[in-house]
Design an enzyme around this catalytic site. Sequence first.
Site, mmCIF file in Angstrom:
data_model
loop_
_atom_site.group_PDB
_atom_site.id
_atom_site.type_symbol
_atom_site.label_atom_id
_atom_site.label_comp_id
_atom_site.label_asym_id
_atom_site.label_seq_id
_atom_site.Cartn_x
_atom_site.Cartn_y
_atom_site.Cartn_z
ATOM 1 N N HIS A 66 -37.979 -40.802 6.709
ATOM 2 C CA HIS A 66 -39.419 -40.641 6.500
ATOM 3 C C HIS A 66 -39.849 -41.850 5.764
ATOM 4 C CE1 HIS A 66 -43.033 -38.693 5.303
ATOM 5 N NE2 HIS A 66 -42.910 -39.256 4.066
ATOM 6 N N SER A 95 -49.917 -43.647 1.491
ATOM 7 C CA SER A 95 -50.157 -44.769 2.166
ATOM 8 C C SER A 95 -50.351 -44.601 3.961
ATOM 9 C CB SER A 95 -48.743 -45.831 2.097
ATOM 10 O OG SER A 95 -48.807 -46.166 0.690
ATOM 11 N N PHE A 123 -53.204 -56.161 3.273
ATOM 12 C CA PHE A 123 -51.770 -55.237 3.148
ATOM 13 C C PHE A 123 -51.292 -55.682 1.957
ATOM 14 C CE2 PHE A 123 -47.314 -54.095 4.185
ATOM 15 C CZ PHE A 123 -47.660 -52.858 4.421
ATOM 16 N N VAL A 131 -44.354 -47.401 -0.973
ATOM 17 C CA VAL A 131 -43.683 -46.639 -0.065
ATOM 18 C C VAL A 131 -42.067 -47.025 -0.769
ATOM 19 C CG1 VAL A 131 -42.740 -45.794 2.203
ATOM 20 C CG2 VAL A 131 -45.151 -46.627 1.856
ATOM 21 N N ILE A 132 -41.470 -45.890 -1.101
ATOM 22 C CA ILE A 132 -40.223 -46.147 -1.631
ATOM 23 C C ILE A 132 -39.200 -45.403 -0.888
ATOM 24 C CG2 ILE A 132 -38.818 -45.801 -3.770
ATOM 25 C CD1 ILE A 132 -41.435 -45.980 -5.541
#
Length: 231
Positions: free
Chosen positions: A163, A131, A188, A156-157
């Site tokens: 981070h 990403s 987005f 994004v997890i």
Amino acid sequence: MAANCSLRPCLPSFNLQLSPIHIHSSSYYHTFNNTKLTTPPTASSPIQHLHQGFGFGIEANKKKNNNSFSRTLAVRHLTGSLTSADGLRFAIVVARFNEIITKLLLEGALDTFKKYSVKEEDIDVVWVPGSFEIGVVAEKLGKSRKYQAILCIGAVIRGDTSHYDAVANSAASGVLSAGLNSGVPCIFGVLTCDDMEQALNRAGGKSGNKGAEAALTAIEMASLFEHHLKH
């Protein structure tokens, strides 16, 4: 002088059509032609005609409302259309990281494009490592002037370190900058979730498919720019 003319001054004839008078008061009291009204007229029994003397039916806000309505009619409302996607071209930038999620988002987007009559040959899919890399590629595609909108897909997890915050914030700002710098809508479609379950729920699970939703946004924005904001 005519024989049938009375001594009182001759007055012009008026035919007054009165709108219902709405009085919001429990103590309403009105006298007209020596007649006392102790209850206000209502919409079901308005005073429509005044047959004697002079009278004025006033709606307090009528003039104001008419002016407001006129001003509203003069305002131009520009919006994109979901039914005018013919001839529009789209690029989809997809992050490979968390591919189990991003593939589902991509499938949702492609299904939506097909449903709204976007031709397959008018869609290009570009894969990037993660990403974080989406923004720079989206900006490059936008500046190529080949596409009316760029759809950005990623996932994004949250993990055990910070981070997650760095990547999520960078992905969001990167997509925003891509659109501003290229002048092409960059949508987005990056999921930012606390865990894999949340991501799956938003990639076709009980919370729907956010890739499909982002595709709808891409169509509407592309239509808006192409038909109303194109220089």
